[in-house]
Design a protein around this motif. Structure first.
Motif, PDB file in Angstrom:
ATOM      1  N   ILE A  65      69.342  49.589  -5.207  1.00  0.00           N
ATOM      2  CA  ILE A  65      70.289  49.974  -4.268  1.00  0.00           C
ATOM      3  C   ILE A  65      71.250  51.512  -4.639  1.00  0.00           C
ATOM      4  O   ILE A  65      71.406  52.267  -4.277  1.00  0.00           O
ATOM      5  N   PHE A  66      71.716  51.002  -6.022  1.00  0.00           N
ATOM      6  CA  PHE A  66      72.485  51.901  -6.628  1.00  0.00           C
ATOM      7  C   PHE A  66      71.605  53.240  -6.981  1.00  0.00           C
ATOM      8  O   PHE A  66      72.197  54.401  -7.126  1.00  0.00           O
ATOM      9  N   LEU A  67      70.395  53.019  -7.449  1.00  0.00           N
ATOM     10  CA  LEU A  67      69.499  54.112  -7.767  1.00  0.00           C
ATOM     11  C   LEU A  67      69.363  55.186  -6.622  1.00  0.00           C
ATOM     12  O   LEU A  67      69.547  56.314  -6.900  1.00  0.00           O
ATOM     13  N   VAL A  68      69.087  54.370  -5.368  1.00  0.00           N
ATOM     14  CA  VAL A  68      69.076  55.420  -4.329  1.00  0.00           C
ATOM     15  C   VAL A  68      70.340  55.947  -3.834  1.00  0.00           C
ATOM     16  O   VAL A  68      70.240  57.088  -3.659  1.00  0.00           O
ATOM     17  N   ILE A  69      71.629  55.232  -4.014  1.00  0.00           N
ATOM     18  CA  ILE A  69      72.692  56.139  -3.624  1.00  0.00           C
ATOM     19  C   ILE A  69      73.044  57.049  -4.735  1.00  0.00           C
ATOM     20  O   ILE A  69      73.556  58.195  -4.431  1.00  0.00           O
ATOM     21  N   HIS A  70      72.631  57.076  -5.966  1.00  0.00           N
ATOM     22  CA  HIS A  70      72.969  57.874  -6.918  1.00  0.00           C
ATOM     23  C   HIS A  70      72.244  59.130  -6.969  1.00  0.00           C
ATOM     24  O   HIS A  70      72.588  60.278  -6.855  1.00  0.00           O
ATOM     25  N   LEU A  71      70.824  59.007  -6.655  1.00  0.00           N
ATOM     26  CA  LEU A  71      69.857  60.333  -6.395  1.00  0.00           C
ATOM     27  C   LEU A  71      70.339  60.811  -5.118  1.00  0.00           C
ATOM     28  O   LEU A  71      70.288  62.111  -5.106  1.00  0.00           O
ATOM     29  N   VAL A  72      70.485  60.080  -4.097  1.00  0.00           N
ATOM     30  CA  VAL A  72      70.786  60.699  -2.697  1.00  0.00           C
ATOM     31  C   VAL A  72      72.109  61.427  -2.922  1.00  0.00           C
ATOM     32  O   VAL A  72      72.339  62.583  -2.251  1.00  0.00           O
ATOM     33  N   GLY A  73      73.093  60.933  -3.637  1.00  0.00           N
ATOM     34  CA  GLY A  73      74.641  61.539  -3.865  1.00  0.00           C
ATOM     35  C   GLY A  73      74.272  62.775  -4.558  1.00  0.00           C
ATOM     36  O   GLY A  73      75.003  63.739  -4.054  1.00  0.00           O
ATOM     37  N   VAL A  74      73.481  62.732  -5.541  1.00  0.00           N
ATOM     38  CA  VAL A  74      73.566  64.042  -6.327  1.00  0.00           C
ATOM     39  C   VAL A  74      72.613  65.086  -5.648  1.00  0.00           C
ATOM     40  O   VAL A  74      72.888  66.249  -5.725  1.00  0.00           O
ATOM     41  N   ALA A  75      71.821  64.627  -4.887  1.00  0.00           N
ATOM     42  CA  ALA A  75      70.941  65.724  -4.007  1.00  0.00           C
ATOM     43  C   ALA A  75      71.714  66.141  -3.149  1.00  0.00           C
ATOM     44  O   ALA A  75      71.966  67.390  -2.808  1.00  0.00           O
ATOM     45  N   LEU A  76      72.702  65.564  -2.395  1.00  0.00           N
ATOM     46  CA  LEU A  76      73.707  66.065  -1.490  1.00  0.00           C
ATOM     47  C   LEU A  76      74.811  66.895  -2.056  1.00  0.00           C
ATOM     48  O   LEU A  76      75.188  67.894  -1.389  1.00  0.00           O
ATOM     49  N   PHE A  77      75.247  66.448  -3.181  1.00  0.00           N
ATOM     50  CA  PHE A  77      76.288  67.273  -3.827  1.00  0.00           C
ATOM     51  C   PHE A  77      75.659  68.576  -4.373  1.00  0.00           C
ATOM     52  O   PHE A  77      76.436  69.501  -4.215  1.00  0.00           O
ATOM     53  N   ASN A  78      74.519  68.367  -4.845  1.00  0.00           N
ATOM     54  CA  ASN A  78      74.040  69.857  -5.454  1.00  0.00           C
ATOM     55  C   ASN A  78      73.643  70.670  -4.299  1.00  0.00           C
ATOM     56  O   ASN A  78      73.879  71.859  -4.443  1.00  0.00           O
ATOM     57  N   ALA A  79      73.199  70.282  -2.975  1.00  0.00           N
ATOM     58  CA  ALA A  79      72.933  70.910  -2.086  1.00  0.00           C
ATOM     59  C   ALA A  79      74.382  71.760  -1.571  1.00  0.00           C
ATOM     60  O   ALA A  79      74.263  72.833  -0.923  1.00  0.00           O
ATOM     61  N   HIS A  80      75.237  70.933  -1.394  1.00  0.00           N
ATOM     62  CA  HIS A  80      76.572  71.347  -1.131  1.00  0.00           C
ATOM     63  C   HIS A  80      76.947  72.520  -2.080  1.00  0.00           C
ATOM     64  O   HIS A  80      77.549  73.384  -1.570  1.00  0.00           O
ATOM     65  N   LEU A  81      76.749  72.367  -3.337  1.00  0.00           N
ATOM     66  CA  LEU A  81      77.289  73.321  -4.255  1.00  0.00           C
ATOM     67  C   LEU A  81      76.321  74.496  -3.955  1.00  0.00           C
ATOM     68  O   LEU A  81      76.750  75.579  -4.236  1.00  0.00           O
ATOM     69  N   TYR A  82      75.083  74.265  -3.688  1.00  0.00           N
ATOM     70  CA  TYR A  82      74.036  75.627  -3.601  1.00  0.00           C
ATOM     71  C   TYR A  82      74.416  76.350  -2.362  1.00  0.00           C
ATOM     72  O   TYR A  82      74.498  77.542  -2.604  1.00  0.00           O
ATOM     73  N   PHE A  83      74.567  75.611  -1.161  1.00  0.00           N
ATOM     74  CA  PHE A  83      74.665  76.590  -0.076  1.00  0.00           C
ATOM     75  C   PHE A  83      76.245  76.922   0.254  1.00  0.00           C
ATOM     76  O   PHE A  83      76.397  77.813   0.982  1.00  0.00           O
ATOM     77  N   TYR A  84      77.090  76.293  -0.173  1.00  0.00           N
ATOM     78  CA  TYR A  84      78.568  76.219   0.035  1.00  0.00           C
ATOM     79  C   TYR A  84      78.790  76.128   1.345  1.00  0.00           C
ATOM     80  O   TYR A  84      79.867  76.342   1.802  1.00  0.00           O
ATOM     81  N   SER A  85      77.670  75.534   2.425  1.00  0.00           N
ATOM     82  CA  SER A  85      78.123  75.399   3.682  1.00  0.00           C
ATOM     83  C   SER A  85      76.898  74.708   4.224  1.00  0.00           C
ATOM     84  O   SER A  85      75.747  74.887   4.060  1.00  0.00           O
ATOM     85  N   TRP A  86      77.150  73.567   4.991  1.00  0.00           N
ATOM     86  CA  TRP A  86      76.105  73.072   5.577  1.00  0.00           C
ATOM     87  C   TRP A  86      75.282  73.756   6.697  1.00  0.00           C
ATOM     88  O   TRP A  86      74.219  73.408   7.199  1.00  0.00           O
ATOM     89  N   ASP A  87      76.076  74.686   7.333  1.00  0.00           N
ATOM     90  CA  ASP A  87      75.548  75.520   8.159  1.00  0.00           C
ATOM     91  C   ASP A  87      74.589  76.235   7.729  1.00  0.00           C
ATOM     92  O   ASP A  87      73.393  76.817   8.053  1.00  0.00           O
ATOM     93  N   ASN A  88      74.515  76.766   6.539  1.00  0.00           N
ATOM     94  CA  ASN A  88      73.646  77.618   5.911  1.00  0.00           C
ATOM     95  C   ASN A  88      72.499  76.733   5.529  1.00  0.00           C
ATOM     96  O   ASN A  88      71.354  77.177   5.437  1.00  0.00           O
ATOM     97  N   ALA A  89      72.696  75.380   5.123  1.00  0.00           N
ATOM     98  CA  ALA A  89      71.537  74.250   4.781  1.00  0.00           C
ATOM     99  C   ALA A  89      70.775  74.072   6.115  1.00  0.00           C
ATOM    100  O   ALA A  89      69.606  74.148   6.063  1.00  0.00           O
TER     101      ALA A  89
END
Length: 226
Positions: A39-63
């Motif tokens: 469960i932690f593995l899933v939370i960790h990797l999903v959290g990293v993916a969402l955080f990096n997507a947030h840093l990359y797009f700087y806007s969920w509208d762009n994503a």
């Protein structure tokens, strides 16, 4: 918050995330089984993916626009190459940490600490490299003083941390067998890890406070947003 005041998490959200991490660590120590680690593995990797997507797009509208374009059969070109490369390596390192945690059965609290330290260092490197590539100066003396003090205290702290003298997953008697002789007066390597890491974190916070000092008098609309 001068560079991206619209996407930086507020104090309440930041404290909430820290509280959530503390709860996960406590739960992991109390129930350190395969199911919880999965469960932690899933939370960790999903959290990293969402955080990096947030840093990359700087806007969920762009994503969302990029996802809609992909669904329609279009391509999704790399809009921000510098950001993409740095965040790609960040994702890769987190994936390696997650896999190593499972293969080597690293103590859960230690694994979480490794993940936090790695991401803290990665984001600092990410920010500095983007500043340099954008032509922003880092020629302020306080920043470099605090930066090298952080490394000076942080490096031996990590070395002492890796040479563990306790194990919370073992019984008190078994954990005591791992204890080693004191290195400085009545302080062993575990005590020195706590002392040095406290100084390292203190100087790291001062590094963050001074890294953008040269932007203090610069109008916000002239600050690069990357």
């Amino acid at each position: 918050q001068n560079r991206h005041p619209d996407i930086i998490a507020g104090a309440h959200k930041a404290v909430g995330v820290i509280a959530f991490i503390v709860c996960i660590v406590v739960a992991g120590i109390l129930s350190n089984g395969v199911i919880f680690r999965s469960i932690f593995l899933v939370i960790h990797l999903v959290g990293v993916a969402l955080f990096n997507a947030h840093l990359y797009f700087y806007s969920w509208d762009n994503a969302k626009r990029s996802l809609r374009n992909i669904r329609r059969g279009g391509c999704c070109p790399v809009q921000y190459p510098r950001r993409f490369v740095l965040l790609f390596f960040s994702t890769l390192i987190n994936l390696v940490l997650a896999v190593c945690g499972i293969i080597f059965q690293i103590d859960f609290a230690t694994l979480v600490l490794y993940v936090l330290m790695a991401n803290l260092g990665l984001y600092q490197i990410y920010y500095i490299l983007l500043k340099i590539s954008s032509g922003e100066s880092l020629c302020q003396l306080p920043f470099w003083i605090f930066f090298f003090l952080t490394i000076g205290f942080g490096t031996p702290a990590v070395i002492f941390f890796v040479s563990s003298t306790t194990d919370s997953q073992k019984s008190p008697a078994q954990s005591r067998q791992m204890n080693k002789d004191c290195l400085l007066l009545f302080y062993d390597s575990h005590d020195l890890w706590h002392i040095l890491s406290a100084f390292g974190l203190f100087f790291y916070s001062l590094t963050l406070l001074t890294i953008d000092d040269l932007l203090e008098e610069k109008p916000r609309n002239h600050i690069a947003s990357w």
